[in-house]
Design an enzyme around this catalytic site. Structure first.
Site, PDB file in Angstrom:
ATOM      1  N   GLY A  92       0.813  -1.205   0.000  1.00 49.70           N
ATOM      2  CA  GLY A  92       0.000   0.000   0.000  1.00 49.70           C
ATOM      3  C   GLY A  92       0.843   1.250   0.000  1.00 49.70           C
ATOM      4  N   PRO A  93       0.226   2.403  -0.222  1.00 50.10           N
ATOM      5  CA  PRO A  93       0.969   3.667  -0.239  1.00 50.10           C
ATOM      6  C   PRO A  93       1.599   3.950   1.121  1.00 50.10           C
ATOM      7  CG  PRO A  93      -1.257   3.929  -1.130  1.00 50.10           C
ATOM      8  CD  PRO A  93      -1.208   2.589  -0.487  1.00 50.10           C
ATOM      9  N   THR A 105      -0.224   4.412   5.227  1.00 49.31           N
ATOM     10  CA  THR A 105      -1.552   3.812   5.353  1.00 49.31           C
ATOM     11  C   THR A 105      -1.668   2.872   6.551  1.00 49.31           C
ATOM     12  OG1 THR A 105      -0.832   2.173   3.713  1.00 49.31           O
ATOM     13  CG2 THR A 105      -2.172   4.016   2.928  1.00 49.31           C
ATOM     14  N   THR A 165       2.954  -0.835   9.001  1.00 49.06           N
ATOM     15  CA  THR A 165       3.741  -1.156  10.198  1.00 49.06           C
ATOM     16  C   THR A 165       2.854  -1.169  11.436  1.00 49.06           C
ATOM     17  OG1 THR A 165       5.653  -0.095   9.165  1.00 49.06           O
ATOM     18  CG2 THR A 165       5.774  -0.510  11.519  1.00 49.06           C
ATOM     19  N   HIS A 203      -3.928  36.388 -10.440  1.00 45.94           N
ATOM     20  CA  HIS A 203      -3.581  35.009 -10.831  1.00 45.94           C
ATOM     21  C   HIS A 203      -4.462  34.005 -10.072  1.00 45.94           C
ATOM     22  CE1 HIS A 203      -0.620  31.932 -12.260  1.00 45.94           C
ATOM     23  NE2 HIS A 203      -1.148  31.284 -11.238  1.00 45.94           N
ATOM     24  N   GLU A 204      -4.484  34.121  -8.737  1.00 40.97           N
ATOM     25  CA  GLU A 204      -5.283  33.188  -7.948  1.00 40.97           C
ATOM     26  C   GLU A 204      -6.780  33.432  -8.156  1.00 40.97           C
ATOM     27  OE1 GLU A 204      -3.811  30.770  -6.712  1.00 40.97           O
ATOM     28  OE2 GLU A 204      -1.771  31.561  -6.881  1.00 40.97           O
TER      29      GLU A 204
END
Length: 681
Positions: free
Chosen positions: A232-233, A236, A239, A454-455
């Site tokens: 998995g990524p 997530t 461990t 711009h934003e």
């Protein structure tokens, strides 16, 4: 200036206290052996330390006596004058030693020649106290001093040999496994503290049930899986799931990292694999967990000029131990990786890793459960709604949520609050998604105006075009590496994207550059990231997703992959030059069409663009509600200051009530503070 979609980051979970369970026989034996070794080492250390202290004392005491070395003639002269009080004669004949003391307390030392046979009579006549000693019977201190170097060498040799023979020691023990056996005294993680991965928990719980009740499965001919691969990524909870298995399983649990097998010496990794499985066999049934197994399990023969001999030998030994000529009944291997594509095919086949458990990003219900786990020890205000937070953070991993909760708690503590409010979570979410604010960065008025338009262009196109993600926040405050950010967040988890959605994303990316071009009649470097994203999306539409009507449902080219994984050095072009020209033409067409679409939106709504830019220059930050009110022609609401939020947050505290009362009194006209007193005219 970035038009950022929601991105997400890595794992840290809490450990909860668990009740201690009795130690098993293996742990008791191991603890006794470690205690014995520790006692012997301490005893040896204190013996050597005492010997060194004694030698230092004896030497220092001799120095403190301040003995004076005299020639024999000077000694005789002092004897004639009657200055000698007492002497000690050691030995007879040539080289006899005389150690004495003057009447004034001065210590002396000299040697008598053999010709002075009547020396003793002369000293007696002068009233000197004479003591005689045999030269062959020296003091016990002399024996200790003479044997000290040999004793120290023998002690050091014994200590070094014990270090070499000890199973847990470092000297010459490269081939020993570094796996750690989990102890029942350590804090445990259980499956109750793991949320958002229900399917993975079910798969792993079955293995624990098999270890507890093997007859339940064996009576139907079932056998325990030899290996489980968690994929998995990053962030997530792979461990964390392994920690939960350790907490739930009532069998020995060994944990080790894939990098612990790799050393500079060839053969050491293979030796450690053998030792690891030998420990597993002795403690069967047991579980062995290898974290980041891609460090040792990559494709064999990968890279330029052949592979890495040490890593490949380690992998070969791991393959043999998992499913080789000798069986390892009762030893279950669980491994975790976020790069299953680089693992060797022989490692992934059934018989070695019988199960592949996908640990994916959590959905909205999973995120809600993760929020509950991480906020269980945090005092929350009444306005905090975890489900709203879960809906507002699509694509977040468990590590991202843990980081967000921690940032919210730190923010509340920094403001002196007693509880964590929803505003703290919103600010923490903005920090995680867009980066920390850089208010210290000095921007000129012209740069602020350019950034605002711009934003504003990004925001207006996103608000008016169909199929685009909703606006989350627009800001011209520099965050991270960007001078301004327009953040879009999807309303739900998107598992796939349609063509209209991708086109809308390209159009929104073009909005910032177009606003600069339409209003300011200039082009800046701020659109670099927008152009790069738009071009990348258009090329994927043509080459990977088959969304080009001209080229049809085909894929072109292979993705670039690393050479050290055994891939090709150059990108493989499986199409002709004429097709390459058509691909470039289609990419340009898609970008230009969406550019034109965004231009129409901004040109027709130029007045709204000016209003959005003006609001950004005034407030610096706009949320989705602010942008909608501007488009609807409504006035923007006044915002509460953070001090008001802190006071509102502390309403229920006695001191806060008094402070709030004083604050309100300061804002009230004097005539209203005390209605009974009217000022005299």
């Amino acid at each position: 200036m970035n038009n950022t979609e929601g991105h997400h980051f890595s794992d840290s979970r809490r450990l909860h206290d668990q009740d201690l369970v009795p130690l098993d026989a293996f742990e008791i034996f191991s603890n006794r052996r470690r205690l014995l070794n520790s006692t012997m080492k301490n005893l040896m250390f204190w013996m050597v330390a005492a010997l060194v202290i004694f030698l230092f004392w004896s030497v220092s005491s001799r120095i403190q006596k301040n003995e004076r070395q005299l020639s024999f003639s000077d000694f005789m002269a002092q004897l004639d004058r009657g200055h000698v009080a007492k002497v000690v004669l050691t030995g007879t004949g040539a080289g006899s030693q005389i150690v004495g003391e003057f009447k004034n307390g001065q210590s002396i030392r000299t040697f008598a020649p053999p010709q002075m046979e009547n020396l003793v009579n002369m000293m007696l006549e002068k009233g000197v106290e004479v003591t005689a000693r045999d030269a062959n019977s020296s003091s016990w201190l002399g024996h200790v001093i003479s044997w000290t170097p040999m004793i120290i060498m023998i002690a050091f040799l014994v200590f070094f040999m014990r270090q070499m023979q000890g199973s847990g020691n470092r000297a010459l023990s490269f081939g020993k496994s570094k796996a750690k056996l989990s102890s029942s005294q350590q804090k445990k993680v259980t499956f109750k503290e793991v949320a958002g991965v229900d399917e993975a928990k079910a798969e792993l719980r079955e293995i624990i049930d098999f270890l507890r009740e093997p007859q339940k499965f064996q009576k139907l001919g079932g056998r325990i899986p030899k290996g489980v691969l968690l994929m998995g990524p990053p962030g997530t909870g792979k461990t964390l799931l392994a920690r939960a298995i350790s907490g739930e399983a009532s069998v020995p649990f060994f944990s080790i990292s894939g990098s612990d097998f790799v050393e500079m010496f060839v053969g050491v990794g293979a030796s450690r694999v053998r030792d690891l499985f030998e420990q597993g066999k002795k403690n069967a049934p047991c579980i062995i967990f290898i974290d980041e197994i891609d460090a040792v399990g990559r494709h064999r023969g990968a890279g330029l000029g052949g592979g890495h001999d040490e890593r490949e030998q380690t992998l070969n030994q791991l393959l043999v131990e998992m499913d080789g000529f000798e069986s390892n009944e009762g030893v279950i291997l669980i491994a975790a990786t976020n790069r299953p594509d680089v693992l060797d095919p022989a490692l992934l086949r059934p018989g070695r890793f019988d199960r592949r458990v996908i640990v994916s990003l959590p959905d909205v219900n999973g995120r809600d459960g993760i929020y509950k786990v991480h906020t269980s020890r945090i005092p929350l205000a009444n306005d905090v709604d975890l489900m709203i937070l879960a809906r507002g953070t699509p694509g977040f991993s468990g590590a991202d949520i843990a980081n967000l909760v921690n940032e919210a708690a730190l923010n509340a503590a920094r403001l002196g609050q007693k509880v964590v409010r929803m505003d703290n979570f919103e600010e923490a979410k903005d920090k995680v998604l867009m980066g920390a604010e850089r208010r210290s960065l000095i921007m000129t008025d012209e740069e602020k105006r350019t950034t605002a338009y711009h934003e504003g262009g990004h925001a207006l196109v996103a608000a008016l075009i169909e199929n685009a993600d909703p606006i989350h926040k627009v800001t011209i405050i520099p965050r991270g590496m960007a001078m301004g950010v327009t953040m879009l967040l999807p309303e739900t988890d998107r598992l796939s994207h349609d063509k209209d959605y991708v086109n809308a994303r390209i159009a929104v990316a073009m909005g910032g550059r177009l606003a600069e071009e339409i209003v300011l009649n200039q082009l800046t470097t701020g659109a670099h990231d927008d152009l790069e994203k738009a071009t990348e999306l258009a090329r994927k539409m043509v080459c990977e997703w088959g969304m080009s009507e001209k080229l049809g449902p085909l894929t072109f080219g292979r993705p670039e992959e690393q050479v050290f994984l055994g891939r090709d050095i150059a990108r493989h072009q499986d199409y002709s030059e004429d097709t390459a020209v058509q691909i470039d033409q289609e990419v340009r067409r898609i970008v230009q069409e969406n550019y034109a679409c965004a231009k129409v939106i901004l040109t027709e709504n130029r007045e709204l663009l000016d209003k959005v830019a003006a609001a950004l220059l005034e407030r610096e930050v706009l949320d989705a509600e602010d942008v909608k009110m501007i488009i609807d022609g409504l006035p923007l609401k006044e915002r509460e200051s953070k001090s008001d939020n802190v006071v509102a947050d502390r309403k229920d505290e006695p001191e806060a009530k008094e402070a709030d009362k004083e604050r309100k009194a300061s804002l009230t006209p004097p005539i209203l503070q005390n209605p009974g007193s009217v000022p005299q005219s």
